[in-house]
Design a protein around this motif. Structure first.
Motif, PDB file in Angstrom:
ATOM      1  N   ALA A  75      -1.808   6.250   1.457  1.00 27.61           N
ATOM      2  CA  ALA A  75      -2.448   4.523   0.665  1.00 27.61           C
ATOM      3  C   ALA A  75      -1.627   4.428  -0.725  1.00 27.61           C
ATOM      4  CB  ALA A  75      -3.490   5.256   0.024  1.00 27.61           C
ATOM      5  N   ASP A  76      -0.809   5.928  -1.331  1.00 33.88           N
ATOM      6  CA  ASP A  76      -0.129   4.366  -2.288  1.00 33.88           C
ATOM      7  C   ASP A  76       1.383   4.598  -1.914  1.00 33.88           C
ATOM      8  OD1 ASP A  76       0.207   7.096  -2.365  1.00 33.88           O
ATOM      9  OD2 ASP A  76      -0.329   7.813  -4.716  1.00 33.88           O
ATOM     10  N   GLU A  77       2.366   4.683  -2.963  1.00 32.20           N
ATOM     11  CA  GLU A  77       3.665   4.362  -2.483  1.00 32.20           C
ATOM     12  C   GLU A  77       4.012   6.040  -2.553  1.00 32.20           C
ATOM     13  OE1 GLU A  77       6.598   2.251  -2.594  1.00 32.20           O
ATOM     14  OE2 GLU A  77       5.241   0.486  -2.067  1.00 32.20           O
ATOM     15  N   PRO A  78       5.062   6.367  -2.470  1.00 29.08           N
ATOM     16  CA  PRO A  78       6.395   5.365  -2.222  1.00 29.08           C
ATOM     17  C   PRO A  78       6.135   5.089   0.146  1.00 29.08           C
ATOM     18  CG  PRO A  78       6.592   7.920  -1.679  1.00 29.08           C
ATOM     19  CD  PRO A  78       5.257   7.424  -2.226  1.00 29.08           C
ATOM     20  N   LEU A  79       4.820   6.111   0.002  1.00 29.32           N
ATOM     21  CA  LEU A  79       5.149   5.563   2.041  1.00 29.32           C
ATOM     22  C   LEU A  79       3.818   4.240   1.993  1.00 29.32           C
ATOM     23  CD1 LEU A  79       5.944   8.890   3.120  1.00 29.32           C
ATOM     24  CD2 LEU A  79       7.235   6.701   3.126  1.00 29.32           C
ATOM     25  N   ALA A 112       1.854   1.612   4.160  1.00 31.19           N
ATOM     26  CA  ALA A 112       1.875   1.232   5.454  1.00 31.19           C
ATOM     27  C   ALA A 112       2.597  -0.339   4.966  1.00 31.19           C
ATOM     28  CB  ALA A 112       1.028   0.765   6.544  1.00 31.19           C
ATOM     29  N   GLY A 113       3.755  -0.435   5.649  1.00 30.56           N
ATOM     30  CA  GLY A 113       4.392  -1.643   5.560  1.00 30.56           C
ATOM     31  C   GLY A 113       5.489  -2.142   4.814  1.00 30.56           C
ATOM     32  N   SER A 114       5.331  -0.766   3.768  1.00 31.12           N
ATOM     33  CA  SER A 114       6.079  -0.931   2.732  1.00 31.12           C
ATOM     34  C   SER A 114       7.592  -0.456   2.991  1.00 31.12           C
ATOM     35  CB  SER A 114       6.903   0.465   1.527  1.00 31.12           C
ATOM     36  OG  SER A 114       6.245   1.404   1.692  1.00 31.12           O
ATOM     37  N   ASP A 115       8.738  -0.937   2.296  1.00 33.00           N
ATOM     38  CA  ASP A 115      10.341  -0.387   2.886  1.00 33.00           C
ATOM     39  C   ASP A 115      10.510   1.139   3.050  1.00 33.00           C
ATOM     40  OD1 ASP A 115      11.307  -3.340   2.437  1.00 33.00           O
ATOM     41  OD2 ASP A 115      11.714  -3.262   0.448  1.00 33.00           O
ATOM     42  N   SER A 116       9.495   1.618   1.866  1.00 34.31           N
ATOM     43  CA  SER A 116       9.707   2.952   1.514  1.00 34.31           C
ATOM     44  C   SER A 116       9.135   3.172   3.561  1.00 34.31           C
ATOM     45  CB  SER A 116       9.327   3.805   1.086  1.00 34.31           C
ATOM     46  OG  SER A 116       9.785   3.777  -0.458  1.00 34.31           O
ATOM     47  N   TRP A 117       8.599   2.520   3.888  1.00 30.72           N
ATOM     48  CA  TRP A 117       7.880   3.517   4.870  1.00 30.72           C
ATOM     49  C   TRP A 117       8.335   3.418   6.802  1.00 30.72           C
ATOM     50  CZ3 TRP A 117       5.111   0.125   9.107  1.00 30.72           C
ATOM     51  CH2 TRP A 117       4.409   1.156  10.013  1.00 30.72           C
TER      52      TRP A 117
END
Length: 179
Positions: A53-57, A59-64
């Motif tokens: 739900a949170d960074e770094p993974l 959904a949709g984030s660069d890290s994910w």
């Protein structure tokens, strides 16, 4: 026997920050070769991505996102998961059943968590499992190097007989696909 390739957690946030997983670039190259051979034999390729739900993974984030060098094709399937078990609270089993899959080839990250857990769960569900022995990796841990962890999992997982289906550990070049 219908086969599918499961590529677990080869994501930017897990592969790109320093220190990188052991043999990260070599593992990605082996995964790309393995999945290309699978697609050529009309074997489904399923990318599984860990989501938080949170960074770094998130959904949709660069890290994910999948690691930049991972090669995908439009027909590849995607599964999002929130635990080390790629089957828990996902539709992976339904997807495999819909495809008639009885055998899974597993590769990716992390040898000691998601690869191990998914391998055991797949065998527990009755799938024949081939672990791509040179196409999974992890980070060094305080108790063991990543190389030792991968070697340990390749040796121990294929010795589990209680599931009633074989778990094999083969180098990616040795894995054969039949169309």
């Amino acid at each position: 026997m219908q086969t599918a390739v499961l590529v677990i957690d080869v994501q930017q946030g897990l592969f790109d920050p320093l220190p990188r997983p052991w043999q990260a670039d070599d593992v990605v190259a082996r995964i790309n070769t393995l999945t290309a051979r699978a697609r050529a034999a009309q074997v489904p390729v399923i990318f599984i991505q860990h989501t938080r739900a949170d960074e770094p993974l998130s959904a949709g984030s660069d890290s994910w996102q999948l690691q930049r060098n991972v090669q995908t094709e439009p027909g590849d399937l995607r599964i999002s998961k929130t635990t080390p078990d790629s089957f828990l609270r996902t539709d992976l089993q339904a997807q495999l059943d819909a495809l008639g899959v009885k055998h899974v080839v597993i590769c990716g990250y992390a040898s000691d968590f998601c690869v191990d857990t998914t391998t055991r769960r797949a065998a527990g569900l009755g799938y024949y499992v081939t672990l791509a022995a040179d196409a999974h990796t992890t980070h060094d841990q305080p108790h063991a190097s990543a190389e030792l962890i991968r070697t340990h999992h390749n040796a121990t997982l294929q010795n589990i007989e209680s599931f009633g289906v074989p778990i094999l550990a083969l180098n990616s070049a040795e894995i054969e696909f039949h169309s």
